[in-house]
Design an enzyme around this catalytic site. Structure first.
Site, PDB file in Angstrom:
ATOM      1  N   SER A 108      -5.935  -2.478  -2.193  1.00  0.00           N
ATOM      2  CA  SER A 108      -6.796  -2.708  -2.131  1.00  0.00           C
ATOM      3  C   SER A 108      -7.206  -2.661  -0.698  1.00  0.00           C
ATOM      4  CB  SER A 108      -7.366  -3.633  -3.315  1.00  0.00           C
ATOM      5  OG  SER A 108      -6.382  -4.963  -2.655  1.00  0.00           O
ATOM      6  N   SER A 110      -9.201  -6.484   0.117  1.00  0.00           N
ATOM      7  CA  SER A 110      -9.189  -8.257   0.148  1.00  0.00           C
ATOM      8  C   SER A 110      -8.098  -8.139   1.401  1.00  0.00           C
ATOM      9  CB  SER A 110      -7.984  -8.350  -1.280  1.00  0.00           C
ATOM     10  OG  SER A 110      -6.164  -7.999  -0.913  1.00  0.00           O
ATOM     11  N   LYS A 165      -0.966 -11.408   1.099  1.00  0.00           N
ATOM     12  CA  LYS A 165      -2.354 -12.646   1.767  1.00  0.00           C
ATOM     13  C   LYS A 165      -1.899 -12.813   2.942  1.00  0.00           C
ATOM     14  CE  LYS A 165      -4.924 -11.168  -2.346  1.00  0.00           C
ATOM     15  NZ  LYS A 165      -5.881 -10.468  -1.979  1.00  0.00           N
ATOM     16  N   SER A 269     -11.949 -10.636  -1.977  1.00  0.00           N
ATOM     17  CA  SER A 269      -9.963 -11.496  -1.977  1.00  0.00           C
ATOM     18  C   SER A 269     -10.203 -11.977  -3.679  1.00  0.00           C
ATOM     19  CB  SER A 269      -9.809 -11.779  -1.055  1.00  0.00           C
ATOM     20  OG  SER A 269      -8.371 -12.421  -1.905  1.00  0.00           O
TER      21      SER A 269
END
Length: 304
Positions: A108, A110, A165, A269
Site C-alpha cells: 500500500s 501508507s 509504519k 495511512s
C-alpha cells in the site's frame, strides 16, 4: 488458532514443513537406510554364493549385475528422496528468515514517499531482540525501537497481517498531532517544506516536508483540506483512555511496552491514530533496505 491465521502465517507453514521433512530425513538416516543396507548385504551375499556354486560347477558367471543389484536396493523411495533434499533448504530458509532477515513486499501507499507500492524490502529480525519463531516470544533483549525507526509488526486487530509504519512514540511519550504537526513530550518537531510530491499511483500532488523527528529526518506527505483525523473511524482500542481526540488535534500518552506508529503518508495511512498502540509482542523487526522494485530499479537502497 483459525485457518486464516495459519494461511497468513508463512513462518508457521515453513516450520511445519521443516519438521515433517526433518522427521523423514532422520528416519531415513537412522532406520530406513540401515534396512536398505541390510537388505542389500543379504542380496549380495546370496548373489555371491550362487556365483561361487556356479563357478565350482565350471559355469562361467557374470559379475557385472552385482553393482546394479546393490544400487537398486539402496535407492531411496521417491518420497524419501524429495523430503531429504528439501529438508536442508527449508531449514536454512527458516533459520535465516526467523533470526536474521525476512523479505516483505510493500502492498500500500501508507509509507509514501519513504516506501512505495511494489518495494521489496528486507527486515532485520535481531535488531530488537531474538524471538522464538512462530510464537514471536522474545528470549534475548538486544535493542528497543527508537523514534524514527521504520518497523514491521503484527497488526493488533489481526495477527495474520504484517503492517509497516514509522515509530513516532516510545513507551512514556506524550504524542500530540495538531495542524498536521507533531509534538513529542512538549518538543515541537521541526518541518522543512520540500517541492510537492507527485504520487504516480493516483496521480495527484501532495505537500511534502522533511520531518526532523528526534534527529531522524525523513520525508512525509500531507494533503491540504483533509482533516487531521476522522474521529468516526477511531476504534475502541486498548489504553484509549490515554488519548484525547478533537476534530483538528489528538494527544496520546504511550503506555509501557507499547509504541505509537504513523505512516509517512500522513493523510492516507491507517495507523495508531485509528487502531491504537503496538505492543512489544507484535514486533517483527526493523526495515532497513529496499532490495528490489521491478517497476523502478532506482528504488534500491537503504531505508531512512
Amino acid at each position: 488458532m483459525n485457518l486464516q491465521f495459519i494461511l497468513g502465517n508463512f513462518a508457521l507453514i515453513l516450520f511445519v514443513a521443516m519438521v515433517l521433512t526433518g522427521i523423514v530425513w532422520c528416519l531415513d538416516v537412522f532406520y530406513f537406510a540401515r534396512q536398505r543396507r541390510a537388505a542389500a548385504d543379504a542380496a549380495l551375499a546370496a548373489f555371491d554364493a550362487r556365483n561361487a556354486k556356479l563357478s565350482t560347477e565350471g559355469i562361467k558367471v557374470d559379475n557385472t549385475s552385482r553393482q546394479s543389484i546393490e544400487a537398486a536396493i539402496l535407492r531411496q523411495p521417491t518420497w524419501i528422496e524429495y523430503s531429504g533434499s528439501f529438508f536442508p533448504v527449508i531449514a536454512l530458509v527458516f533459520i535465516l528468515r526467523s533470526f536474521l532477515y525476512e523479505p516483505f513486499k510493500i502492498p500500500s501507499g501508507s509509507m509514501v514517499p519513504t516506501l512505495v507500492i511494489g518495494d521489496l524490502i528486507l527486515v532485520n529480525k535481531f535488531t530488537y531482540g531474538i524471538r522464538l519463531p512462530v510464537l514471536n516470544q522474545k528470549i534475548i533483549d538486544v535493542n528497543d525501537p527508537q523514534r524514527g525507526d521504520v518497523m514491521v509488526f503484527k497488526y493488533p486487530d489481526d495477527m495474520a497481517q504484517d503492517y509497516i509504519k514509522r515509530v513516532v512514540g516510545i513507551p512514556g511519550d506524550k504524542i500530540t498531532y495538531e495542524n498536521k504537526r507533531l509534538t513529542v513530550n512538549g518538543q515541537e518537531v521541526k518541518y522543512t517544506a520540500l517541492p510537492d510530491f507527485l504520487d504516480e499511483e493516483s496521480p495527484v500532488y501532495h505537500k511534502q516536508y522533511m520531518e526532523g523527528l528526534t534527529g531522524v529526518p525523513h520525508r512525509i506527505l500531507n494533503d491540504e483540506g483533509k482533516a487531521v483525523i476522522n474521529i468516526d473511524q477511531v476504534k475502541n482500542f486498548p489504553h484509549r483512555e490515554g488519548c484525547t481526540y478533537t476534530v483538528d488535534k489528538f494527544t496520546c500518552i504511550v503506555p509501557p511496552g507499547n509504541y505509537f506508529m504513523m505512516g509517512d503518508n500522513r493523510d492516507n495511512s491507517s495507523d495508531s491514530r485509528y487502531w491504537g498502540f503496538v505492543p512489544n509482542k507484535n514486533i517483527v523487526g526493523k526495515a532497513f533496505f529496499v532490495w528490489m522494485n521491478l517497476g523502478s530499479l532506482g528504488r534500491i537502497g537503504s531505508i531512512h
